[in-house]
Each structure stands twice: as structure tokens, then as C-alpha cells.
Scaffold this active site. Structure first.
Site, mmCIF file in Angstrom:
data_model
loop_
_atom_site.group_PDB
_atom_site.id
_atom_site.type_symbol
_atom_site.label_atom_id
_atom_site.label_comp_id
_atom_site.label_asym_id
_atom_site.label_seq_id
_atom_site.Cartn_x
_atom_site.Cartn_y
_atom_site.Cartn_z
ATOM 1 N N GLU A 257 0.723 -1.285 -0.004
ATOM 2 C CA GLU A 257 -0.017 0.045 0.054
ATOM 3 C C GLU A 257 0.916 1.268 0.149
ATOM 4 O OE1 GLU A 257 -2.084 2.559 2.977
ATOM 5 O OE2 GLU A 257 -2.526 0.838 3.631
ATOM 6 N N CYS A 296 -3.375 7.943 4.847
ATOM 7 C CA CYS A 296 -2.920 7.508 3.400
ATOM 8 C C CYS A 296 -4.318 7.744 2.706
ATOM 9 C CB CYS A 296 -2.686 6.070 3.264
ATOM 10 S SG CYS A 296 -3.581 4.682 4.185
#
Length: 520
Positions: A257, A296
Site C-alpha cells: 500500500e 493514506c
């Protein structure tokens, strides 16, 4: 000088051989603890986890491992107050933001405990139905999923030291795979304390859970062919992981990620004073200020019809001006600090780049800090940039500022479809994101737009007035839904309920008689 935190590896607590890296209070600037992993025998520690921890976990059923997760959640709940104290000191977060990290982790563990219980008293999982291999039905093929016989190295980012640890560890432990946690150095204290509490409670078998705080040097070298890496962090570090011999030569499985320039979109035809616009403004402000924008999944680009640029800018400006910034120990403070001086410098550099192609709609430096010294603390107020020409600069779609910064962008709303095609094309210029959110009242258009964006996003969060008070939030990662995204976002998938277990299992086709397959 404070004593370095101990690492838990090879079934025992171990100190590094160096002086350690100091972790600082990002508001007050004082040293809290130190972390150090130098001199550890990583190969031996990984082997212990692989052989001892893995064997012990695989000997259990899914239901038994689910009970372990439930016990971990109960243990963490019992120490919850101490975790809030650490988050306040080490991450500089207000209580609401600490709750997202700490309570979110405990909730995720509970969800996987309940999901695991539904898998029952088995040690492997069927994958689909048995298939004939010939006209004669006596010989068939059945795919099965069996736990990886290796470790998973979980390398986490600094922004969620609690949730980042347990959202990775829960599916792995439920699958029967031992976890070696490598928290980001800047905020490693909370993850280390949680592991310490679980170890002292004697919940897991030896080797099932380890934590290494400090440098990651040598950790990838210790990985073997059936191990895996689950990484959250920068695209630069992700590229180093993907190019490491453990991956290129030993075929270690990797989940990444990475960077994500997430978007929020107000659909064409909405009114500036309508409910959809109100919901958009509320969510953008929340995403800019929650965890000081250090998420994020935070909204970085905000797309609105060109005719609504000015009123939406004014609505956002008014809401942001009311945000109080400073020392989270003061109850009047709504937004705390960035985690480190390095992050402050990174945000300032990113703002300088984006400011070359935008106007400043709200200046974060206009916020007076509460109980915090601007020279010493890492507090930065929310900044809203803007442009009336979202098509003009690639920089806006390529640059993520990991802090309380977002850019309002106007899309062309003069086409036959009200500008929707232009808006969706602009969203997709993010080159793959974790999440995009849509705001509007037309259910049909919202559904069509969601599907249009699905191939370039891990999650599409649709907010209409009927769920205005119940939706879980653009940036909230729920364990029932996938977390990850294609392209720039890393191409990985985490969570998604039981889907998360697939990363920790190997698929094999067993070809045998129906009688043998029935015994599986």
C-alpha cells in the site's frame, strides 16, 4: 538519555546493541523513549517464528485461532487508557484521532474473531466446488487453501501504529501464519507496548507474534521462499522491496500500500447550498484535519463544478478557520501535531510545489497555536489550495502532501453531461488511488460514476443525503471492505472480511477420487 525499548524476537525480549534512535513528543519536543534493533540475530528470530510459531498456530483450528484474536482484543481493551497516553505523547493526536487508531484496532480484531468463528473446526478451506476432469465423474479436482508455512513481515507506517499493526496481524494470525511486526520508527512505542501486553498476557504461542523496533536493515534478507511481506509506506520504499532478491529470486509474496492522491467529487447539477454540497464540505474538512491529514486515505483533491468553485471555496474556508490547532492536552484543541519535524519539512516542501500552480484559499499559518510553540512543535494548520483549471497542471494529480492540505479544483460543467466525463477523467489522473468519494442526490448517476471509477480505486465511497448521518466516512477503513488500490496506490489488497485470508494461504488443486475429496 532514556533506555531503548526491548524487541521481542525468537520468543524472548532482546535489546539492540546500539544507543538507539530517540522518539520525541511532537508538541513539546522532549525525548520519550529510544528504539534500537542493531545487532539482533534476525535470521534466527525469523526461523524461530517460522518453525515454532507457525507449527503451533497451524495445529489449531480457525475457531481456536479466532478465540485468540478475541482474547487479544480483550487484553488491549484492558490497557486502553495507557495507549491513549502514549498516542498523545508520541503522535501528538487529539483524543478523537487516537480513538481512530486504538479503538479501530480493537474493533478490527473483534470483527476477525467473529469471522473466524464462522469457519469452524477446520484447518484448511475449500476453494470452490469439485470439478470433473473427464467424462467419468470418479476422478475430480478440488482446490483447497492451506496456510502459508512461513512468516509475514508487517512493515507499517508512522500514522497508525496501533491499527496498522492489528489490521495486518489479525488476518495473518487467524490464517495460522506468525507475524513479525516492524512499526515505523517515529511512533513505534505504541505498537511495542501493545505487543508487550499481549506477550505478558500469555495469549499466543511462542513465536506467533514478534516486534522489532528501529532500523529495518537486514529484515528482508532474512525472508525465505514461503514468507510474505505486507508493507504500508512510500512508493520509493515499496520499489526497494519489490526489487529485493527475496522477492525477485525467492518469490516472497508481497502486498503493497503506497502513495495515493485520493479525490472527492461533487456531482454535476448539485446546488451550492444543497445537502450534497454540505456533506462534501463537511467530509473534506474532517479529512483535512483528522490525524492532521496524515492518513493514506485522506482527501487530497476536491472536484466541484466550475460554477460552484467560489461558493464551495468560501464554505470550506469558513469551516477551516474555526479549527483550533495546538497541544492536544488542551481540551479546546481540535487538531494536534504532525509526528515529527521531518514531516513538517515534507509538508512545507510539498506546499511550495503545489503553490506554484494554485492559489491559497485558506492559509494554515493563519491559525494561532494553542499551548504550543511554533518554533518547537510540529503543529501545522490546515491549508486549502485551489485552481479553476484542474486540467492545466499534472503536478496537482501527481503530488501528495501528507498533511493537512487539500486542493479545490473546478471541472468543466458546460458539456452535455454537465461535465461528469471531465470530472471522472480528472479523478482518474491520480493513476490509481485507495479511495474516491462521490456526493450527489441522483442514485442512478452515482451508481454509474462509482462503477466507472471502480477499476482505478480500491474503494468508492458514495454519499447521498439518505446516508448523510450514517456513512462511515471517506477516510475510515472498515475491516469488512477492501483496503488497497491499483496503480500508484501499490496494487495491493488488505482486509475485505475473509478475503484478507487469501494472502496468507496457498491454493492447491487436489486431484483424486470423489471418495478421497469427500474426506477433505
Amino acid at each position: 538519555m532514556t533506555e531503548p525499548l526491548a524487541n521481542y524476537l525468537g520468543g524472548r525480549w532482546q535489546q539492540g546493541s546500539g544507543a538507539g534512535v530517540p522518539l520525541l513528543d511532537p508538541v513539546l519536543g522532549n525525548e520519550l523513549v529510544r528504539v534500537d534493533a542493531s545487532g539482533l540475530d534476525l535470521a534466527a528470530g525469523f526461523a524461530f517464528a517460522r518453525e515454532q510459531g507457525g507449527a503451533a498456530l497451524r495445529a489449531m483450528t480457525y475457531r481456536q485461532r479466532a478465540a485468540l484474536l478475541a482474547a487479544i482484543a480483550e487484553c488491549l481493551q484492558g490497557h486502553r487508557d495507557s495507549y491513549y497516553e502514549i498516542a498523545l505523547a508520541n503522535s501528538g493526536t487529539v483524543k478523537r484521532d487516537s480513538a481512530t487508531d486504538i479503538d479501530g484496532a480493537i474493533y478490527t480484531l473483534g470483527v476477525y474473531a467473529r469471522l473466524g468463528d464462522t469457519l469452524g473446526d477446520r484447518r484448511h478451506l475449500p476453494d470452490g466446488e469439485a470439478q470433473r476432469l473427464a467424462k467419468d465423474p470418479s476422478f475430480q479436482s478440488q482446490h483447497v487453501l492451506v496456510p502459508n508455512r512461513g512468516v509475514v513481515l508487517c512493515i507499517n507506517a508512522f500514522n497508525f501504529p496501533s491499527w496498522g499493526l492489528w489490521e495486518k496481524a489479525a488476518p495473518a494470525l487467524l490464517s495460522g501464519v506468525p507475524v513479525i511486526a516492524k512499526p515505523a520508527t517515529a511512533t513505534a512505542w505504541l505498537a511495542q507496548r501493545m505487543v508487550q501486553d499481549v506477550v505478558e498476557a500469555g495469549i499466543l504461542p511462542a513465536g506467533a507474534l514478534s516486534v522489532v523496533c528501529g532500523s529495518a536493515d537486514g529484515m528482508l534478507d532474512a525472508l525465505q521462499p514461503f514468507d510474505a511481506v505486507s508493507f504500508t509506506g512510500s512508493a520509493h520504499t515499496a520499489a526497494l522491496i519489490r526489487s529485493h532478491p527475496a522477492v525477485t529470486q525467492r518469490s516472497v509474496r508481497v502486498n503493497i500500500e503506497a502513495d495515493s492522491i485520493n479525490a472527492a467529487l461533487l456531482m454535476p447539477g448539485e446546488a451550492a447550498d444543497g445537502e450534497a454540497a454540505r456533506l462534501l464540505v463537511s467530509e473534506v474538512v474532517r479529512e483535512m484535519t483528522a490525524k492532521s491529514g496524515q492518513k493514506c486515505t485522506a482527501i487530497r483533491r476536491v472536484f466541484v463544478p466550475g460554477s460552484l468553485y467560489a461558493p464551495i471555496a468560501e464554505a470550506l474556508r469558513a469551516r477551516l478557520a474555526a479549527v483550533t490547532v495546538g497541544n492536544p492536552r488542551n481540551d479546546t484543541v481540535r487538531m494536534g501535531a504532525l509526528v515529527s519535524r521531518a514531516q513538517v519539512d515534507s509538508v512545507r516542501d510539498g506546499l511550495a510545489q503545489l503553490s506554484t500552480v494554485t492559489e491559497t484559499l485558506h492559509d494554515g499559518d493563519s491559525h494561532a497555536l494553542i499551548d504550543a510553540d511554533r518554533k518547537r512543535s510540529c503543529c501545522v494548520g490546515p491549508t486549502l489550495l485551489g485552481t479553476r483549471d484542474a486540467d492545466a497542471s499534472a503536478l496537482l494529480h501527481d503530488t501528495e502532501v501528507f498533511g493537512p492540505v487539500a486542493t479545490l479544483m473546478a471541472y468543466r460543467d458546460d458539456g452535455a453531461d454537465g461535465g461528469l466525463s471531465n470530472a471522472l477523467a480528472l479523478v482518474r489522473r491520480g493513476q490509481g488511488s485507495l479511495v474516491a468519494s462521490l456526493y450527489g442526490e441522483d442514485a442512478g448517476r452515482l451508481a454509474d460514476a462509482a462503477v466507472e471509477l471502480a477499476d482505478s480505486h480500491g474503494r468508492v465511497h458514495v454519499v447521498s443525503p439518505d446516508v448523510g448521518d450514517t456513512h462511515t466516512g471517506h477516510g475510515n477503513v472498515m475491516p469488512q471492505s477492501l483496503h488497497g488500490g491499483p496503480g500508484r496506490a501499490g496494487g495491493g489488497e488488505e482486509l475485505g472480511g475473509l478475503r484478507a485470508l487469501q494472502f496468507h494461504h496457498r491454493r492447491c488443486a487436489v486431484q483424486a477420487s470423489g471418495t478421497v475429496l469427500a474426506r477433505l
